[in-house]
Design an enzyme around this catalytic site. Structure first.
Site, mmCIF file in Angstrom:
data_model
loop_
_atom_site.group_PDB
_atom_site.id
_atom_site.type_symbol
_atom_site.label_atom_id
_atom_site.label_comp_id
_atom_site.label_asym_id
_atom_site.label_seq_id
_atom_site.Cartn_x
_atom_site.Cartn_y
_atom_site.Cartn_z
ATOM 1 N N SER A 205 6.430 -8.121 -36.358
ATOM 2 C CA SER A 205 5.867 -9.121 -37.635
ATOM 3 C C SER A 205 6.469 -8.357 -38.934
ATOM 4 O O SER A 205 6.291 -8.833 -40.165
ATOM 5 C CB SER A 205 4.540 -9.143 -37.881
ATOM 6 O OG SER A 205 4.299 -10.271 -36.893
ATOM 7 N N LYS B 5 0.289 -7.201 -48.108
ATOM 8 C CA LYS B 5 0.102 -8.323 -47.022
ATOM 9 C C LYS B 5 -1.239 -8.675 -47.074
ATOM 10 O O LYS B 5 -2.138 -7.671 -47.216
ATOM 11 C CB LYS B 5 0.620 -7.891 -45.844
ATOM 12 C CG LYS B 5 0.634 -9.121 -44.695
ATOM 13 C CD LYS B 5 1.171 -8.657 -43.181
ATOM 14 C CE LYS B 5 1.104 -9.883 -42.381
ATOM 15 N NZ LYS B 5 1.694 -9.215 -40.888
ATOM 16 N N SER C 290 5.229 -12.219 -39.093
ATOM 17 C CA SER C 290 4.243 -12.801 -39.808
ATOM 18 C C SER C 290 3.955 -12.398 -41.213
ATOM 19 O O SER C 290 3.348 -12.775 -42.337
ATOM 20 C CB SER C 290 2.825 -12.614 -39.189
ATOM 21 O OG SER C 290 2.447 -11.253 -39.133
#
Ligand code: MG
Ligand code: ZN
Lengths: 478, 485, 95
Positions: free
Chosen positions: B174, B75, B150
């Protein structure tokens, strides 16, 4: 005067750690800009703080030295505000629960009275960087080397009633932090900084007047001047029917005035909250006990001991205990077996004068305490006079050898042979019939003339007491 | 259907059926083929190949560890030295990280090959990946839908098998929510189990990294390398890391599963309820027993979360001021202008909204009513779980009230968006580990369920998830995708 | 709970955000909605509850006082918007 002055001081003492409070970057002074600012000090994304053990221990040391309450669980908070020398947009500081709680510090005033000043709290926090306003047209340069340096902010109660008391408190505190070895106390380098909260009120009034916070006072002399100026200003405003606005004022040493700080004009809302990157700091009894064993003898204890144990007067004891290294030197001289009063006189007199002249610290003295002790012993055992000792001292200062070596080499040994001295006296009396007659006629001052002549003849090496006695005797008989 | 998990590639590398370089090239090609998903912000083709070659050398020398040569994606919230690290924000569009996150270093040391940095909601604030400066990510099961957020880029990339595994972070769901929307396995470990150093902060007391994978077994493999104490993170836990793969096959006999009846009410898509019922019977067949429990303060979770997370983020994001790195507004007239324009021009709407909210709850006069109150409510929520775990080993719940929604469907209503985190948020407030596992489909869209454990019970969660996956095939389904080239 | 545009402006200034008129009005409404969501908090009885700092009530660990970081100025300033002579530059700061 109908006004009473009320002063409280906030001192930021830079803690003498090797590395920063929350990072492993060096704290040394004077490095090139931003060469001692690591990712953590720069507030880079994702970096995290970890507390320096030594900074905590130093704060605890201070707390113990001022008999303060120590928090078993203190908390680091974030003080949020934007400023270019504050990289994260917040300063990590202790807010609701500081590591050091209420304590006190006794100060000695000029007239010898002792006054107790309350310490409200002392908390750990990180320093900000430095803004440099010169050299960049229309721009300010930011150096973050100092960002993250550990500070102990020591807040006093508003217990001081004059600028003199404020200076006495500051000096006592300054001595203390240096004694404890937690701060080098260098005010020029900003290691020991003072903000003063100053207000005035009518004598007898209970309510405190509105206070102004004076910033940027970086010497003992300026503290006195800044406070005096501010007191006058406030009284002036009040006597002319005005009111004091609570504000932060900057002391301008060049103009000897204070003025409103523009960057602080806007009322700040710091939005303090516990720093989620740090956890409650635990201090248990065991740690406190361990720190206690590392405490040195404190200045006041030392001064009292010097008076009791060595029979020094208050002034001498005060001077000699004002710095740990000086006291150490003095005691090392005494340890050689020299009379404490004689040691005190020489350390405070000849030695400090010589050091001052060359701008040397006591631990940089070319004459170590044992060597000075040997010199002083030669006075005590009548090998040399005090006057000759000063000559020997000067040679020792230039590293020409030990006291004994210099005395030997230069033939400075005192003449104590009675026969030799008598012979010299006889000659002088014979050569100065007029003076002898005048002396006999009642002009007793001329005794000093004969002493001077005798000293000259022995190149100062005659034992002064012996010379006096013999001279008196011979003049009587003559 | 054939699946290609880390565990399988590991076997192929071990048997020398394939080289790491071949594997890396294979995935780089897939990433290029499916770039319409927009799941990557940065592709690290050259460094990946170099890492793969190095991994192959290590293997030839007999120095390969269990993860050596396996490709994965990070990420874009983890700092990667020398590689652009944006956190999905214009603010960090030019930020080449000068250091690596601890997690980055750990996976690097394990010999893994970094394929690229995945797309995400800006500063991890969002539940749909629509808040990225780099554009919305598409759900591979239906490209008109969001992948969740997210960690939406990681979820979409793993779900579409264009990477075998990825890292994610979870502040209020997330990892788990996008894992549910994309039909993959996503584990949020206990707070402090994985170091936060170098992981760009959103809400420090809630943020936690974790693996996003096709299977629980892969999650265990990855967690083995990610977890551990870090001297650089004061909040990291100094507790030994077990081998999470060692207990995957433990029996579920006697396992007590807590069910909160109120979680299965009106607000839940009935197909999700039905899928979880099916999952329950699978687990019961394996020896588990379901028990009804209560979490009396659960309604406080969302308000508590939005107060705590916003407050922390408003402070965490104050460092982005245009002075030392990141975006700086052009031609500032003065310092205030530099601050205000740099921040306003470079932060997106959602980030600004949260900064505003957080500044408000911390500002003078409001601190006690909001922030302090929320920190206390947080303990009540946490105590509820503590009480529950006296009676049960894990709690089974939906991960999300609904399946993936259409892009732009909720962007105009932040409150509605916030409410969709109802099942995941309390876990972060209490610092608990939780895992999302695929358990069915609603139409073509995946359904996820969540298992919540007590502190440091990651091994048990992975064990249950693995056993469930041995007796179900939802995790093996792969979306049909057209390639973009 | 109502939030005025003036409050929004004040918060925006504290947070160093420049908002357009439109944004300020929009945020006022949105923040109001969000805070309505939060009002349920006020009903919770937290009189006897200690605030929670770390989910596991852990305590701060200490770092030995050792220098571990060297001069990284070049690397750190390679990503800086504006520097000169090793300093970060900002518009003139007035004290
Ligand atoms: Mg202060
Ligand atoms: Zn301070």
């Amino acid at each position: 005067m109908k006004w009473e002055v009320v002063i409280g001081l906030e001192v930021h003492a830079q803690l003498a750690t090797q590395s920063k409070i929350f990072s492993g970057a060096a704290t040394a002074y004077g490095a090139l800009p931003n060469t001692q600012a690591c990712a953590i000090d720069l507030g880079m994304p994702g970096v995290l703080p970890v507390l320096n053990e030594e900074a905590l221990h130093m704060a605890l040391k201070f707390g113990l030295a001022v008999n303060a309450h120590l928090s078993h669980e203190s908390v680091f908070a974030r003080k949020n505000y934007f400023y270019p020398d504050l990289p994260k947009g917040y300063q990590i500081s202790q807010y609701e629960i500081p590591v050091v709680g209420r304590g006190h510090l006794d100060i000695t005033l000029d007239d010898g009275t002792v006054k107790r000043i309350g310490i409200t709290r002392a908390h750990l926090e990180e320093d900000a960087g430095k803004s440099l306003h010169e050299d960049f047209q229309g721009m300010t340069g930011i150096d973050l080397n100092r960002a993250g340096t550990p500070l102990l902010e020591i807040v006093s109660e508003p217990d001081m009633r004059s600028s003199n008391e404020a200076v006495a408190y500051l000096k006592t505190l300054h001595t203390l932090v240096r004694y404890l070895g937690i701060c080098d106390g260098n005010m020029q380098e900003g290691s020991f900084r003072c903000d003063a909260n100053v207000s005035v009120r009518l004598k007898g009034a209970e309510k405190l007047g509105t206070r102004c916070e004076l910033k940027n006072i970086n010497s003992f002399r300026f503290v006195e001047r800044a406070i005096n100026y501010e007191v006058e200003r406030q009284i002036d405003v009040l006597e002319n029917g005005g009111t004091i606005a609570q504000e932060t004022r900057l002391y301008d040493a060049d103009a000897n005035t204070t003025r409103t700080m523009r960057s602080k004009e806007e009322a700040n809302d710091y939005r303090y909250f516990p720093d989620p990157d740090l956890l409650p700091v635990c201090v248990n009894e065991e740690l406190i006990a361990r720190i206690k064993t590392t405490l040195p003898e404190l200045p006041q204890e030392k001064r009292d001991r010097f008076m009791q144990h060595y029979g020094l007067n208050a002034y001498d004891a005060n001077v000699l205990s004002s710095a740990r290294e000086l006291a150490q030197y003095f005691e090392a001289v005494v340890d050689v077996g020299v009379d404490p009063k004689l040691s005190a006189n020489w350390v405070m007199g000849e030695l400090l004068a010589a050091l001052n002249k060359e701008n040397l610290a006591i631990d940089e003295s070319p004459i170590p305490p044992a060597a000075l002790g040997q010199l002083l012993q030669r006075i005590t055992d009548n090998t040399i006079s005090g006057k000759i000792a000063k000559t020997v001292f000067a040679h020792m200062w230039l590293n020409e050898g030990s006291a004994d070596e210099i005395i030997e080499k230069q033939g400075l040994k005192q003449v104590t042979d009675t026969g030799a001295i008598e012979k010299i006296i006889d000659e002088i009396i014979a050569n100065n019939p007029q003076q002898l007659a005048d002396y006999k006629g009642g002009k007793e001052k001329l005794f000093a003339f004969f002493v001077g002549q005798a000293m000259k003849a022995t190149q100062g090496k005659a034992n002064p007491q012996q010379l006096n006695d013999l001279l008196k005797e011979k003049l009587q008989k003559a | 259907m054939m699946i290609h998990t880390l565990a399988e590639y590991q076997k192929q590398l071990l048997a020398k059926k394939i080289s790491s370089l071949e594997l890396t090239q294979f995935f780089l090609d897939k990433m290029a083929q499916h770039n319409a998903l927009n799941s990557f912000i940065t592709v690290c083709a050259e460094t990946a190949k170099a890492q793969a070659i190095h991994a192959d050398e290590l293997r030839a020398q007999g120095k390969a560890g269990p993860l050596t040569g396996l490709p994965f994606a990070h990420k874009d919230i983890f700092c990667t030295r020398g590689i652009k690290t944006t956190c999905g924000s214009k603010m960090l569009d030019n930020f080449i990280a000068p250091y690596s996150a601890t997690v980055t270093e750990k996976l690097d040391d394990a010999g893994m090959v970094l394929l690229g940095k995945t797309n995400m909601d800006e500063f991890a604030m969002g539940s749909s990946n629509e808040n990225s400066f780099y554009g919305v990510v598409h759900n591979p099961w239906d490209t008109r839908c969001v992948p969740g957020g997210s960690s939406g880029g990681s979820a979409a990339a793993v779900a579409s098998r264009i990477v075998p595994a990825a890292s994610g972070t979870d502040t209020g769901g997330s990892i788990r929510q996008p894992a549910a929307f994309c039909g993959i396995t996503g584990l949020k470990p206990t707070y402090g189990r994985i170091s936060r150093y170098g992981m760009i902060a959103f809400a420090s007391s809630l943020d936690q990294a974790g693996p996003m994978t096709q299977t629980a077994e892969d999650a265990a493999l990855l967690l083995n390398a990610m977890a551990g104490f870090d001297v650089r993170d004061s909040t990291s836990l100094n507790v030994p890391v077990p081998d999470y793969t060692a207990t995957l096959n433990d029996s579920l006999q006697g396992l007590r599963i807590g069910i909160v009846p109120s979680f299965f009410g009106d607000g839940l898509n009935s197909e999700i309820g039905a899928a979880i019922d099916n999952a329950k019977s699978v687990l019961e067949k394996l020896g588990a027993q379901c028990v009804e429990i209560e979490l009396p303060h659960h309604e406080l979770a969302i308000p508590t979360y939005y107060v705590v997370a916003s407050a922390e983020c408003s402070s965490n994001l104050a460092r982005y001021d245009g002075v030392r790195y990141g975006y700086r507004a052009a031609q500032p007239v003065d310092l205030m202008d530099l601050y205000k324009r740099s921040r306003s021009e470079a932060f997106g709407q959602e980030v600004k909204r949260r900064i505003m909210m957080g500044t408000y709850v911390l500002s003078s006069g409001y601190y006690d009513a909001y922030y302090l109150k929320a920190q206390k409510a947080r303990r009540l929520i946490s105590e509820d779980f503590k009480a529950a775990f006296k009676n049960v080993d894990v709690i089974l719940s939906p991960t999300t009230p609904d399946v993936a929604f259409k892009i732009a469907e909720k962007t105009h209503d932040p409150v509605k968006m916030y409410l969709s985190d109802i099942y995941t948020i309390a876990v972060n407030l209490a610092g608990l580990p939780a895992i999302n596992i695929p358990c069915g489909f609603s139409g073509q869209l995946p359904i996820g369920m969540q298992l919540i454990g007590n502190h440091l019970t990651e091994a048990r969660l992975l064990n249950i998830a693995h056993q469930f996956q041995q007796h179900s095939d939802h995790h093996q389904k792969v979306p049909m995708m057209e390639s973009s080239s | 709970m109502s939030i005025t545009k003036e409050q929004v402006d004040k918060i925006a200034h504290l947070a160093r955000l420049a908002l357009t008129e439109e944004e300020a009005h929009a945020y006022a409404t949105q923040l109001e909605n969000i805070f309505n969501l939060v009002t349920v908090l006020q009903q919770a009885d937290t009189a006897e509850v200690r605030p929670m700092a770390h989910p596991m009530d852990a305590k701060q660990r200490l770092r030995p006082d050792v220098i571990t970081e060297g001069n990284e100025r070049e690397v750190m300033q390679a990503i800086a918007p504006l520097t000169d002579m090793g300093l970060y530059l900002v518009p003139q700061v007035i004290e």
